[in-house]
Design an enzyme around this catalytic site. Structure first.
Site, PDB file in Angstrom:
ATOM      1  N   CYS A  48       6.968   0.798  14.832  1.00  0.00           N
ATOM      2  CA  CYS A  48       7.375   1.809  13.578  1.00  0.00           C
ATOM      3  C   CYS A  48       8.253   2.823  13.807  1.00  0.00           C
ATOM      4  O   CYS A  48       9.048   3.410  13.295  1.00  0.00           O
ATOM      5  CB  CYS A  48       6.281   2.224  13.077  1.00  0.00           C
ATOM      6  N   HIS A 104       8.433   7.263   8.337  1.00  0.00           N
ATOM      7  CA  HIS A 104       7.885   5.677   8.463  1.00  0.00           C
ATOM      8  C   HIS A 104       7.137   5.765   7.113  1.00  0.00           C
ATOM      9  O   HIS A 104       6.172   6.472   7.098  1.00  0.00           O
ATOM     10  CB  HIS A 104       7.170   5.606   9.665  1.00  0.00           C
ATOM     11  N   ASN A 120       4.899  -1.605   4.332  1.00  0.00           N
ATOM     12  CA  ASN A 120       5.221  -1.188   5.724  1.00  0.00           C
ATOM     13  C   ASN A 120       6.113  -2.205   6.437  1.00  0.00           C
ATOM     14  O   ASN A 120       5.603  -3.139   6.622  1.00  0.00           O
ATOM     15  CB  ASN A 120       3.890  -0.916   6.400  1.00  0.00           C
TER      16      ASN A 120
HETATM   17  O1  UT7 Z   1       2.720   1.295  10.801  1.00  0.00           O
HETATM   18  C1  UT7 Z   1       1.621   1.255  11.535  1.00  0.00           C
HETATM   19  C2  UT7 Z   1       0.921   2.308  11.293  1.00  0.00           C
HETATM   20  N1  UT7 Z   1      -0.164   2.037  10.294  1.00  0.00           N
HETATM   21  C3  UT7 Z   1      -0.796   2.999   9.727  1.00  0.00           C
HETATM   22  O2  UT7 Z   1      -0.200   4.070   9.706  1.00  0.00           O
HETATM   23  C4  UT7 Z   1      -2.000   2.482   8.808  1.00  0.00           C
HETATM   24  C5  UT7 Z   1      -2.984   3.635   8.635  1.00  0.00           C
HETATM   25  N2  UT7 Z   1      -4.157   3.369   8.031  1.00  0.00           N
HETATM   26  C6  UT7 Z   1      -4.062   3.201   6.758  1.00  0.00           C
HETATM   27  O3  UT7 Z   1      -3.034   3.378   5.826  1.00  0.00           O
HETATM   28  C7  UT7 Z   1      -5.428   3.276   6.104  1.00  0.00           C
HETATM   29  O4  UT7 Z   1      -6.672   3.256   6.901  1.00  0.00           O
HETATM   30  C8  UT7 Z   1      -5.707   1.854   5.256  1.00  0.00           C
HETATM   31  C9  UT7 Z   1      -4.886   1.692   3.998  1.00  0.00           C
HETATM   32  C10 UT7 Z   1      -5.521   0.524   6.347  1.00  0.00           C
HETATM   33  C11 UT7 Z   1      -7.197   1.433   4.808  1.00  0.00           C
HETATM   34  O5  UT7 Z   1      -7.543   2.722   3.697  1.00  0.00           O
HETATM   35  P1  UT7 Z   1      -8.854   3.483   4.013  1.00  0.00           P
HETATM   36  O6  UT7 Z   1      -9.012   4.393   2.908  1.00  0.00           O
HETATM   37  O7  UT7 Z   1      -8.792   3.912   5.438  1.00  0.00           O
HETATM   38  O8  UT7 Z   1      -9.948   2.151   4.034  1.00  0.00           O
HETATM   39  P2  UT7 Z   1     -10.881   1.671   4.841  1.00  0.00           P
HETATM   40  O9  UT7 Z   1     -10.292   0.895   5.893  1.00  0.00           O
HETATM   41  O10 UT7 Z   1     -11.844   2.412   5.427  1.00  0.00           O
HETATM   42  O11 UT7 Z   1     -11.723   0.664   3.993  1.00  0.00           O
HETATM   43  C12 UT7 Z   1     -12.360   1.092   2.874  1.00  0.00           C
HETATM   44  C13 UT7 Z   1     -13.096  -0.047   2.032  1.00  0.00           C
HETATM   45  C14 UT7 Z   1     -13.719  -1.039   2.941  1.00  0.00           C
HETATM   46  O12 UT7 Z   1     -15.096  -1.383   2.335  1.00  0.00           O
HETATM   47  P3  UT7 Z   1     -16.616  -0.713   2.582  1.00  0.00           P
HETATM   48  O13 UT7 Z   1     -16.822  -1.084   3.827  1.00  0.00           O
HETATM   49  O14 UT7 Z   1     -16.254   0.759   2.198  1.00  0.00           O
HETATM   50  O15 UT7 Z   1     -17.416  -1.578   1.658  1.00  0.00           O
HETATM   51  C15 UT7 Z   1     -13.045  -2.094   2.993  1.00  0.00           C
HETATM   52  O16 UT7 Z   1     -13.665  -3.267   3.560  1.00  0.00           O
HETATM   53  O17 UT7 Z   1     -11.858  -0.594   1.391  1.00  0.00           O
HETATM   54  C16 UT7 Z   1     -12.239  -1.995   1.563  1.00  0.00           C
HETATM   55  N3  UT7 Z   1     -11.050  -2.828   2.031  1.00  0.00           N
HETATM   56  C17 UT7 Z   1     -10.158  -3.313   0.784  1.00  0.00           C
HETATM   57  N4  UT7 Z   1     -10.552  -3.530  -0.493  1.00  0.00           N
HETATM   58  C18 UT7 Z   1      -9.784  -4.160  -1.315  1.00  0.00           C
HETATM   59  C19 UT7 Z   1     -10.329  -2.743   2.852  1.00  0.00           C
HETATM   60  N5  UT7 Z   1      -8.920  -3.395   2.664  1.00  0.00           N
HETATM   61  C20 UT7 Z   1      -9.091  -3.740   1.206  1.00  0.00           C
HETATM   62  C21 UT7 Z   1      -8.109  -4.498   0.332  1.00  0.00           C
HETATM   63  N6  UT7 Z   1      -8.700  -4.729  -0.975  1.00  0.00           N
HETATM   64  N7  UT7 Z   1      -7.133  -4.860   0.713  1.00  0.00           N
END
Ligand code: UT7
Length: 356
Positions: free
Chosen positions: A157, A293, A323
């Site tokens: 990135c 980014h 992304n």
């Molecule tokens: O370019 C490389 C750099 N990358 C980044 O900068 C990405 C950085 N991270 C993020 O942007 C965020 O952490 C994400 C967008 C990847 C995830 O968001 P979050 O608010 O941190 O969600 P989480 O991973 O803590 O997941 C929350 C819930 C989980 O369910 P439970 O365990 O709370 O029941 C996940 O299983 O959301 C669930 N979940 C989804 N639900 C619906 C994860 N992915 C999805 C999905 N659709 N696609």
């Protein structure tokens, strides 16, 4: 404000709205065959050191609803957690074809001949080949001079910014080379695990390119860092191991991106705000506009809050592209300037963070 399609041909036929600073900053409408000259003048003034740039994304647009047909997800979750509504996935396009189209448009906008390009740097984590490199392929396809200094870099990135800084350094050290062509192109759909909803909804394919030249009137500062960590963000390289003398051949790894989203999120907010702060200290203040980014709109909001900077200064286009790793800042830069979100005479800071 220039409201336009991103292709240079369209620009020629459109009304251009430009600010004539010499005439007291009044907006004037240009409607003639020389519109691109005005555009070039406008852009050169805004972007210290950049003579032209462009972007290109694959034709096929995939919505959040489309993603919900392959994994258990929904539009609301993706939009509210990330800001993403659509992304583009390559079909017939390749890393080279996307980057080449962006490069050709950037060259056209810069208005220089191919013979004037002395350096080509291609940033990507998804090259079509290792040898010849994407940069060498571009030299062949565009008919650039055989004396060109051409290579590719892998910095995920941050790739576009590593490439721009390297290009600038090379131009400083080789005065006979006047222009560098920097291309950042990704086909992340080739390394996306479409069974993993945690990651597959985030990524998209696309490319951006910029023609770089040294501008003695520009103010430039740079901050960088690196940290090896396979725990939170990882994409292995798969090789067919055909070595007949090896006794313990490793199991081939699946060549997919895996990510611990929360950990990367926290790292990203700290890395982004810390780096912006350090550059602001070097140049004695914050810029008028940030092009960062595009990984998650919430990351930019959190960094803006930490820096006590208004979110309006942070350009956002993740909604349309997701992304796109190395290509993301290059595409955002193109969108930002062409949409008139940054104006002549304003200062701009670019920042990347993530894997690599
Ligand atoms: O370019 C490389 C750099 N990358 C980044 O900068 C990405 C950085 N991270 C993020 O942007 C965020 O952490 C994400 C967008 C990847 C995830 O968001 P979050 O608010 O941190 O969600 P989480 O991973 O803590 O997941 C929350 C819930 C989980 O369910 P439970 O365990 O709370 O029941 C996940 O299983 O959301 C669930 N979940 C989804 N639900 C619906 C994860 N992915 C999805 C999905 N659709 N696609």
């Amino acid at each position: 404000i220039v409201i336009c399609e991103r292709c240079a041909d369209c620009l020629r036929e459109m009304d251009l709205y430009v600010w004539d600073l010499e005439a007291g900053g009044d907006r004037v409408v240009k409607k003639n065959d020389h519109a691109m000259d005005d555009m070039r003048y406008f852009v050169t003034g805004v972007l210290a050191g950049s003579a032209g740039f462009a972007a290109c994304v694959p034709e096929r647009k995939i919505s959040n609803d489309d993603m919900a047909t392959i994994v258990e997800t929904n539009d609301e979750w993706i939009r509210t957690r990330t800001g993403i509504s659509n992304r583009h996935f390559a079909d017939k396009e390749t890393n080279l074809s996307l980057g080449m189209e962006a490069a050709e448009k950037a060259l056209e906008m810069a208005g220089i001949s191919k013979e004037e390009i002395g350096v080509v740097i291609w940033a990507t984590i998804t090259p079509d080949n290792i040898v010849p490199s994407q940069a060498c392929m571009l030299q062949k396809e565009l008919g650039l001079p055989g004396t060109v200094f051409a290579f590719f870099i892998c910095a995920a990135c941050t790739g576009f910014l590593y490439a721009v800084h390297t290009a600038r350094s090379l131009l400083c050290s080789m005065p006979e080379k006047k222009y560098a062509l920097v291309v950042a192109s990704e086909v992340l759909s080739r390394v996306t695990n479409f069974a993993d909803r945690n990651t597959c909804v985030l990524f998209g394919d696309g490319a951006g390119a910029a023609v770089i030249t040294l501008d003695e009137n520009s103010r430039y500062a740079f901050d960088c860092g690196a940290e090896g960590n396979t725990e939170v963000l990882y994409c292995p390289k798969y090789y067919h191991d055909t070595n007949p003398f090896a006794e313990n051949l490793p199991e081939p790894a699946e060549q997919f991106v895996s990510m611990q989203g929360r950990a990367v999120y926290s790292f990203a907010v700290q890395a982004l705000s810390g780096s912006i702060q350090r550059v602001a200290e070097k140049v004695g203040g914050y810029p008028d506009c940030y092009v960062c980014h595009q990984a998650n709109a919430r990351i930019l909001q959190a960094a803006a809050k930490q820096l006590k900077e208004p979110m309006e200064k942070f350009f956002l286009n993740i909604g349309e592209y997701g992304n796109t790793s190395a290509a993301s800042i290059a595409i955002a830069l193109d969108d930002c300037v062409r949409s008139g979100s940054v104006k002549r005479g304003q200062t701009m800071m670019l920042s990347g963070f993530g894997g690599g």
